[in-house]
Design a protein around this motif. Structure first.
Motif, PDB file in Angstrom:
ATOM      1  N   UNK A   9      -2.949 -32.310 -18.288  1.00 15.91           N
ATOM      2  CA  UNK A   9      -3.669 -33.587 -18.296  1.00 15.91           C
ATOM      3  C   UNK A   9      -3.925 -34.056 -19.725  1.00 15.91           C
ATOM      4  N   UNK A  10      -4.215 -33.124 -20.626  1.00 16.25           N
ATOM      5  CA  UNK A  10      -4.376 -33.512 -22.035  1.00 16.25           C
ATOM      6  C   UNK A  10      -3.073 -34.077 -22.580  1.00 16.25           C
ATOM      7  N   UNK A  11      -1.958 -33.502 -22.150  1.00  8.80           N
ATOM      8  CA  UNK A  11      -0.650 -33.965 -22.625  1.00  8.80           C
ATOM      9  C   UNK A  11      -0.382 -35.400 -22.194  1.00  8.80           C
ATOM     10  N   UNK A  12      -0.699 -35.732 -20.937  1.00  9.93           N
ATOM     11  CA  UNK A  12      -0.429 -37.100 -20.491  1.00  9.93           C
ATOM     12  C   UNK A  12      -1.464 -38.071 -21.051  1.00  9.93           C
ATOM     13  N   UNK A  16       1.849 -36.898 -25.143  1.00  8.71           N
ATOM     14  CA  UNK A  16       2.442 -35.916 -26.047  1.00  8.71           C
ATOM     15  C   UNK A  16       3.928 -35.744 -25.728  1.00  8.71           C
ATOM     16  N   UNK A  17       4.778 -36.185 -26.641  1.00  7.44           N
ATOM     17  CA  UNK A  17       6.224 -36.146 -26.414  1.00  7.44           C
ATOM     18  C   UNK A  17       6.764 -34.725 -26.334  1.00  7.44           C
ATOM     19  N   UNK A  18       6.011 -33.748 -26.815  1.00  7.05           N
ATOM     20  CA  UNK A  18       6.478 -32.365 -26.740  1.00  7.05           C
ATOM     21  C   UNK A  18       6.581 -31.879 -25.300  1.00  7.05           C
ATOM     22  N   UNK A  19       5.877 -32.532 -24.391  1.00  7.36           N
ATOM     23  CA  UNK A  19       5.896 -32.127 -22.986  1.00  7.36           C
ATOM     24  C   UNK A  19       6.941 -32.895 -22.178  1.00  7.36           C
ATOM     25  N   UNK A  36       5.436 -37.481 -18.957  1.00  7.58           N
ATOM     26  CA  UNK A  36       4.132 -37.456 -19.641  1.00  7.58           C
ATOM     27  C   UNK A  36       3.977 -38.540 -20.701  1.00  7.58           C
ATOM     28  N   UNK A  37       5.070 -39.185 -21.091  1.00  6.40           N
ATOM     29  CA  UNK A  37       4.992 -40.247 -22.100  1.00  6.40           C
ATOM     30  C   UNK A  37       4.992 -41.633 -21.465  1.00  6.40           C
TER      31      UNK A  37
END
Length: 294
Positions: A9-12, A16-19, A36-37
Protein backbone atom coordinates in the motif's frame (compact mmCIF):
# COMPACT_ATOMS: atom_id res chain seq x y z
CA UNK A 1 2.53 -16.12 -2.52
CA UNK A 2 2.37 -13.90 0.55
CA UNK A 3 2.57 -10.14 0.01
CA UNK A 4 3.12 -7.53 2.70
CA UNK A 5 -0.10 -5.50 2.52
CA UNK A 6 1.36 -2.46 4.28
CA UNK A 7 4.48 -2.35 2.10
CA UNK A 8 2.37 -2.77 -1.03
CA UNK A 9 0.00 0.00 0.00
CA UNK A 10 2.90 2.37 0.67
CA UNK A 11 4.22 1.54 -2.79
CA UNK A 12 0.98 2.47 -4.54
CA UNK A 13 0.51 5.55 -2.34
CA UNK A 14 3.85 6.91 -3.55
CA UNK A 15 3.59 5.31 -7.02
CA UNK A 16 6.94 3.66 -6.43
CA UNK A 17 8.21 2.52 -9.83
CA UNK A 18 10.42 -0.10 -8.19
CA UNK A 19 7.30 -2.19 -7.59
CA UNK A 20 6.09 -1.99 -11.18
CA UNK A 21 5.82 -5.54 -12.52
CA UNK A 22 6.21 -7.01 -9.04
CA UNK A 23 2.70 -6.41 -7.71
CA UNK A 24 -0.74 -5.55 -9.06
CA UNK A 25 -3.39 -3.72 -7.08
CA UNK A 26 -7.03 -4.80 -7.37
CA UNK A 27 -9.81 -2.45 -6.30
CA UNK A 28 -12.86 -4.25 -4.96
CA UNK A 29 -15.27 -1.38 -5.60
CA UNK A 30 -14.45 -1.08 -9.32
CA UNK A 31 -13.31 -4.68 -9.98
CA UNK A 32 -10.28 -3.28 -11.82
CA UNK A 33 -6.63 -4.15 -11.29
CA UNK A 34 -3.78 -1.70 -11.86
CA UNK A 35 -0.04 -1.25 -11.81
CA UNK A 36 1.41 0.42 -8.69
CA UNK A 37 2.28 3.48 -10.80
CA UNK A 38 -1.28 4.02 -12.02
CA UNK A 39 -2.09 7.77 -12.20
CA UNK A 40 -5.61 7.20 -10.87
CA UNK A 41 -6.43 8.37 -7.36
CA UNK A 42 -5.12 6.00 -4.70
CA UNK A 43 -8.02 3.87 -3.43
CA UNK A 44 -8.81 3.44 0.23
CA UNK A 45 -6.75 0.87 2.08
CA UNK A 46 -9.78 -1.26 2.95
CA UNK A 47 -10.84 -1.50 -0.71
CA UNK A 48 -7.68 -3.02 -2.16
CA UNK A 49 -6.20 -6.47 -2.61
CA UNK A 50 -2.73 -7.20 -3.94
CA UNK A 51 -1.63 -9.89 -6.37
CA UNK A 52 1.84 -10.95 -7.46
CA UNK A 53 0.76 -11.54 -11.06
CA UNK A 54 -1.76 -10.16 -13.52
CA UNK A 55 -3.00 -13.71 -14.07
CA UNK A 56 -3.97 -14.05 -10.42
CA UNK A 57 -5.85 -10.75 -10.52
CA UNK A 58 -7.77 -11.70 -13.65
CA UNK A 59 -8.60 -15.16 -12.35
CA UNK A 60 -10.01 -13.48 -9.23
CA UNK A 61 -12.45 -11.59 -11.45
CA UNK A 62 -10.71 -8.24 -11.92
CA UNK A 63 -10.27 -6.59 -15.32
CA UNK A 64 -7.18 -4.66 -16.51
CA UNK A 65 -7.02 -0.90 -16.07
CA UNK A 66 -7.25 1.08 -19.30
CA UNK A 67 -5.18 3.96 -17.91
CA UNK A 68 -2.02 2.28 -16.63
CA UNK A 69 -2.21 -0.69 -19.07
CA UNK A 70 -0.93 -3.75 -17.15
CA UNK A 71 0.26 -5.20 -20.47
CA UNK A 72 2.93 -2.47 -20.45
CA UNK A 73 4.45 -3.41 -17.10
CA UNK A 74 7.90 -5.03 -16.87
CA UNK A 75 7.82 -8.82 -16.70
CA UNK A 76 9.28 -9.09 -13.19
CA UNK A 77 7.42 -11.83 -11.33
CA UNK A 78 8.61 -12.20 -7.73
CA UNK A 79 8.37 -15.98 -8.18
CA UNK A 80 11.39 -16.03 -10.52
CA UNK A 81 14.09 -18.45 -9.47
CA UNK A 82 11.83 -20.38 -7.10
CA UNK A 83 10.69 -23.15 -9.44
CA UNK A 84 12.43 -24.49 -12.52
CA UNK A 85 9.30 -26.45 -13.42
CA UNK A 86 7.18 -23.29 -13.45
CA UNK A 87 9.78 -21.55 -15.62
CA UNK A 88 9.75 -24.41 -18.11
CA UNK A 89 5.96 -24.49 -18.09
CA UNK A 90 5.75 -20.75 -18.78
CA UNK A 91 8.16 -21.14 -21.69
CA UNK A 92 5.96 -23.84 -23.18
CA UNK A 93 2.81 -21.79 -22.58
CA UNK A 94 4.48 -18.86 -24.31
CA UNK A 95 5.10 -21.15 -27.27
CA UNK A 96 1.39 -22.00 -27.40
CA UNK A 97 1.32 -25.21 -25.37
CA UNK A 98 -2.18 -24.51 -24.02
CA UNK A 99 -3.61 -23.01 -27.20
CA UNK A 100 -4.58 -26.41 -28.52
CA UNK A 101 -3.98 -28.93 -25.75
CA UNK A 102 -5.11 -29.55 -22.18
CA UNK A 103 -3.23 -28.98 -18.94
CA UNK A 104 -2.60 -32.71 -18.50
CA UNK A 105 -0.69 -32.77 -21.80
CA UNK A 106 1.48 -29.88 -20.61
CA UNK A 107 2.11 -31.67 -17.31
CA UNK A 108 3.12 -34.81 -19.19
CA UNK A 109 5.65 -32.84 -21.24
CA UNK A 110 7.11 -31.56 -17.96
CA UNK A 111 7.25 -35.04 -16.45
CA UNK A 112 4.90 -34.32 -13.54
CA UNK A 113 1.24 -34.90 -12.74
CA UNK A 114 -1.50 -32.43 -13.60
CA UNK A 115 -2.37 -31.91 -9.94
CA UNK A 116 1.27 -31.15 -9.09
CA UNK A 117 1.48 -28.65 -11.94
CA UNK A 118 -1.66 -26.87 -10.78
CA UNK A 119 -0.32 -26.79 -7.22
CA UNK A 120 2.99 -25.26 -8.34
CA UNK A 121 1.23 -22.59 -10.39
CA UNK A 122 -1.05 -21.75 -7.50
CA UNK A 123 1.92 -21.58 -5.13
CA UNK A 124 4.22 -19.46 -7.28
CA UNK A 125 1.86 -17.49 -9.53
CA UNK A 126 -1.40 -17.48 -7.61
CA UNK A 127 -3.28 -18.66 -10.70
CA UNK A 128 -3.99 -21.80 -12.72
CA UNK A 129 -2.09 -22.68 -15.92
CA UNK A 130 -5.19 -21.93 -18.00
CA UNK A 131 -5.57 -18.51 -16.37
CA UNK A 132 -1.91 -17.70 -17.04
CA UNK A 133 -2.24 -18.65 -20.71
CA UNK A 134 -5.47 -16.68 -21.07
CA UNK A 135 -3.99 -13.58 -19.43
CA UNK A 136 -0.94 -13.68 -21.68
CA UNK A 137 -3.11 -13.94 -24.78
CA UNK A 138 -5.37 -11.09 -23.69
CA UNK A 139 -2.59 -8.71 -22.65
CA UNK A 140 -0.57 -9.32 -25.82
CA UNK A 141 -3.69 -8.77 -27.91
CA UNK A 142 -4.40 -5.57 -25.98
CA UNK A 143 -0.88 -4.33 -26.72
CA UNK A 144 -1.32 -5.06 -30.43
CA UNK A 145 -4.66 -3.26 -30.43
CA UNK A 146 -3.28 -0.13 -28.78
CA UNK A 147 0.19 0.08 -30.34
CA UNK A 148 -0.45 -1.10 -33.90
CA UNK A 149 -3.00 -0.75 -36.68
CA UNK A 150 -3.25 -4.47 -37.38
CA UNK A 151 -6.73 -5.72 -38.38
CA UNK A 152 -8.58 -7.36 -35.50
CA UNK A 153 -8.55 -10.76 -37.20
CA UNK A 154 -4.74 -10.63 -37.33
CA UNK A 155 -4.54 -9.46 -33.72
CA UNK A 156 -6.58 -12.48 -32.65
CA UNK A 157 -4.36 -14.84 -34.63
CA UNK A 158 -1.13 -13.28 -33.39
CA UNK A 159 -2.26 -13.50 -29.75
CA UNK A 160 -3.16 -17.18 -30.01
CA UNK A 161 -6.95 -17.04 -30.13
CA UNK A 162 -8.41 -19.93 -32.11
CA UNK A 163 -11.26 -17.87 -33.52
CA UNK A 164 -12.27 -14.25 -33.93
CA UNK A 165 -15.54 -15.06 -32.17
CA UNK A 166 -13.72 -16.26 -29.07
CA UNK A 167 -11.44 -13.22 -29.26
CA UNK A 168 -14.39 -10.81 -29.35
CA UNK A 169 -16.24 -12.65 -26.58
CA UNK A 170 -13.20 -12.63 -24.29
CA UNK A 171 -12.69 -8.89 -24.67
CA UNK A 172 -16.39 -8.20 -24.20
CA UNK A 173 -16.36 -10.11 -20.92
CA UNK A 174 -13.07 -8.73 -19.63
CA UNK A 175 -13.20 -5.12 -20.83
CA UNK A 176 -16.99 -4.84 -21.22
CA UNK A 177 -16.58 -3.55 -24.77
CA UNK A 178 -15.54 -4.96 -28.16
CA UNK A 179 -11.81 -4.90 -28.91
CA UNK A 180 -12.11 -2.28 -31.66
CA UNK A 181 -13.29 0.30 -29.11
CA UNK A 182 -10.03 -0.12 -27.21
CA UNK A 183 -8.03 1.17 -30.15
CA UNK A 184 -7.06 4.79 -29.86
CA UNK A 185 -8.85 7.00 -32.34
CA UNK A 186 -5.62 8.19 -33.93
CA UNK A 187 -4.82 4.61 -34.94
CA UNK A 188 -8.17 3.64 -36.45
CA UNK A 189 -7.59 5.06 -39.93
CA UNK A 190 -5.39 3.11 -42.32
CA UNK A 191 -4.95 -0.41 -41.03
CA UNK A 192 -1.56 -2.01 -41.64
CA UNK A 193 -1.17 -5.77 -41.66
CA UNK A 194 1.40 -7.53 -39.53
CA UNK A 195 3.21 -8.72 -42.66
CA UNK A 196 3.78 -5.07 -43.63
CA UNK A 197 5.55 -4.43 -40.33
CA UNK A 198 4.66 -3.37 -36.80
CA UNK A 199 6.44 -1.60 -33.96
CA UNK A 200 5.94 -2.48 -30.29
CA UNK A 201 7.33 -1.18 -27.02
CA UNK A 202 8.94 -3.78 -24.77
CA UNK A 203 9.24 -2.42 -21.21
CA UNK A 204 12.02 -3.12 -18.74
CA UNK A 205 12.78 -2.21 -15.15
CA UNK A 206 15.42 0.56 -15.09
CA UNK A 207 18.30 1.03 -14.95
CA UNK A 208 19.15 -0.64 -18.25
CA UNK A 209 22.65 -0.42 -19.73
CA UNK A 210 21.86 -0.14 -23.44
CA UNK A 211 25.44 0.78 -24.36
CA UNK A 212 26.85 -2.34 -22.72
CA UNK A 213 24.19 -4.53 -24.32
CA UNK A 214 24.64 -3.14 -27.82
CA UNK A 215 28.44 -3.40 -27.51
CA UNK A 216 28.07 -7.04 -26.46
CA UNK A 217 25.80 -7.85 -29.40
CA UNK A 218 27.86 -5.84 -31.86
CA UNK A 219 31.07 -7.67 -30.97
CA UNK A 220 29.34 -10.99 -31.63
CA UNK A 221 27.24 -10.02 -34.64
CA UNK A 222 27.08 -12.64 -37.40
CA UNK A 223 28.07 -11.03 -40.68
CA UNK A 224 25.20 -10.93 -43.15
CA UNK A 225 22.61 -11.67 -40.45
CA UNK A 226 23.12 -9.11 -37.69
CA UNK A 227 24.21 -5.48 -37.68
CA UNK A 228 24.55 -2.62 -35.20
CA UNK A 229 24.01 0.93 -36.46
CA UNK A 230 26.06 3.55 -34.62
CA UNK A 231 25.55 1.82 -31.25
CA UNK A 232 21.90 2.87 -31.43
CA UNK A 233 20.00 0.27 -33.43
CA UNK A 234 20.31 -3.51 -33.61
CA UNK A 235 19.10 -5.22 -36.78
CA UNK A 236 18.94 -8.84 -37.84
CA UNK A 237 17.23 -11.17 -40.26
CA UNK A 238 15.11 -14.02 -38.92
CA UNK A 239 13.81 -17.29 -40.35
CA UNK A 240 11.01 -19.37 -38.84
CA UNK A 241 9.20 -22.33 -40.39
CA UNK A 242 10.48 -21.50 -43.86
CA UNK A 243 9.46 -17.82 -43.69
CA UNK A 244 11.92 -14.94 -43.51
CA UNK A 245 11.74 -11.48 -42.01
CA UNK A 246 13.69 -8.75 -40.27
CA UNK A 247 13.65 -7.05 -36.88
CA UNK A 248 15.24 -3.90 -35.54
CA UNK A 249 15.56 -2.84 -31.91
CA UNK A 250 16.39 0.54 -30.42
CA UNK A 251 15.82 2.31 -27.08
CA UNK A 252 12.69 4.38 -26.65
CA UNK A 253 13.55 8.01 -25.91
CA UNK A 254 10.55 8.65 -23.63
CA UNK A 255 9.86 5.49 -21.65
CA UNK A 256 11.91 2.71 -20.01
CA UNK A 257 11.36 0.42 -22.97
CA UNK A 258 12.89 -0.82 -26.19
CA UNK A 259 11.15 -0.31 -29.52
CA UNK A 260 11.13 -3.41 -31.69
CA UNK A 261 10.08 -3.22 -35.33
CA UNK A 262 9.08 -6.55 -36.86
CA UNK A 263 8.45 -7.38 -40.48
CA UNK A 264 7.42 -11.01 -40.86
CA UNK A 265 4.84 -12.65 -43.16
CA UNK A 266 3.27 -14.95 -40.55
CA UNK A 267 1.42 -12.98 -37.87
CA UNK A 268 0.95 -16.13 -35.80
CA UNK A 269 4.70 -16.02 -35.09
CA UNK A 270 4.68 -12.50 -33.62
CA UNK A 271 4.36 -13.50 -29.97
CA UNK A 272 7.25 -15.94 -30.33
CA UNK A 273 9.42 -13.31 -32.01
CA UNK A 274 8.68 -10.81 -29.25
CA UNK A 275 9.49 -13.42 -26.63
CA UNK A 276 12.87 -14.10 -28.26
CA UNK A 277 13.69 -10.40 -28.47
CA UNK A 278 12.92 -10.03 -24.77
CA UNK A 279 15.25 -12.93 -24.03
CA UNK A 280 18.09 -11.63 -26.24
CA UNK A 281 17.98 -8.22 -24.57
CA UNK A 282 17.36 -9.68 -21.09
CA UNK A 283 14.32 -7.46 -20.53
CA UNK A 284 13.02 -9.57 -17.64
CA UNK A 285 16.17 -8.95 -15.61
CA UNK A 286 15.54 -7.72 -12.07
CA UNK A 287 18.00 -4.86 -11.40
CA UNK A 288 17.36 -4.94 -7.65
CA UNK A 289 18.20 -8.63 -7.41
CA UNK A 290 21.29 -8.09 -9.56
CA UNK A 291 22.40 -5.24 -7.32
CA UNK A 292 21.94 -7.32 -4.18
CA UNK A 293 23.93 -10.24 -5.61
CA UNK A 294 26.75 -8.01 -6.80
Amino acid sequence: MELDHEACYRAISTRDARFDGRIFIAVRTTRIYCRPICPARTPKRENVTFFATASAAQEAGYRPCLRCRPESSPDLGAWRGTSNTVSRALTLIGEGALDGEAVDALAERLGIGERQLRRLFRQHLGASPIAVAQTRRVLFAKQLIVETTMPMAEVALAAGFNSIRRFNATFQILYQRPPRELRRSKLIDGEQTGAEGITLKLPYAPPYDWDAMIDFLGARAIRGIEAVDNRWRYRRSIALDGAQGVISVEPDDREPALRVSIRFPQVSALSGIVRRVRRIFDLSADPLAIRDDL
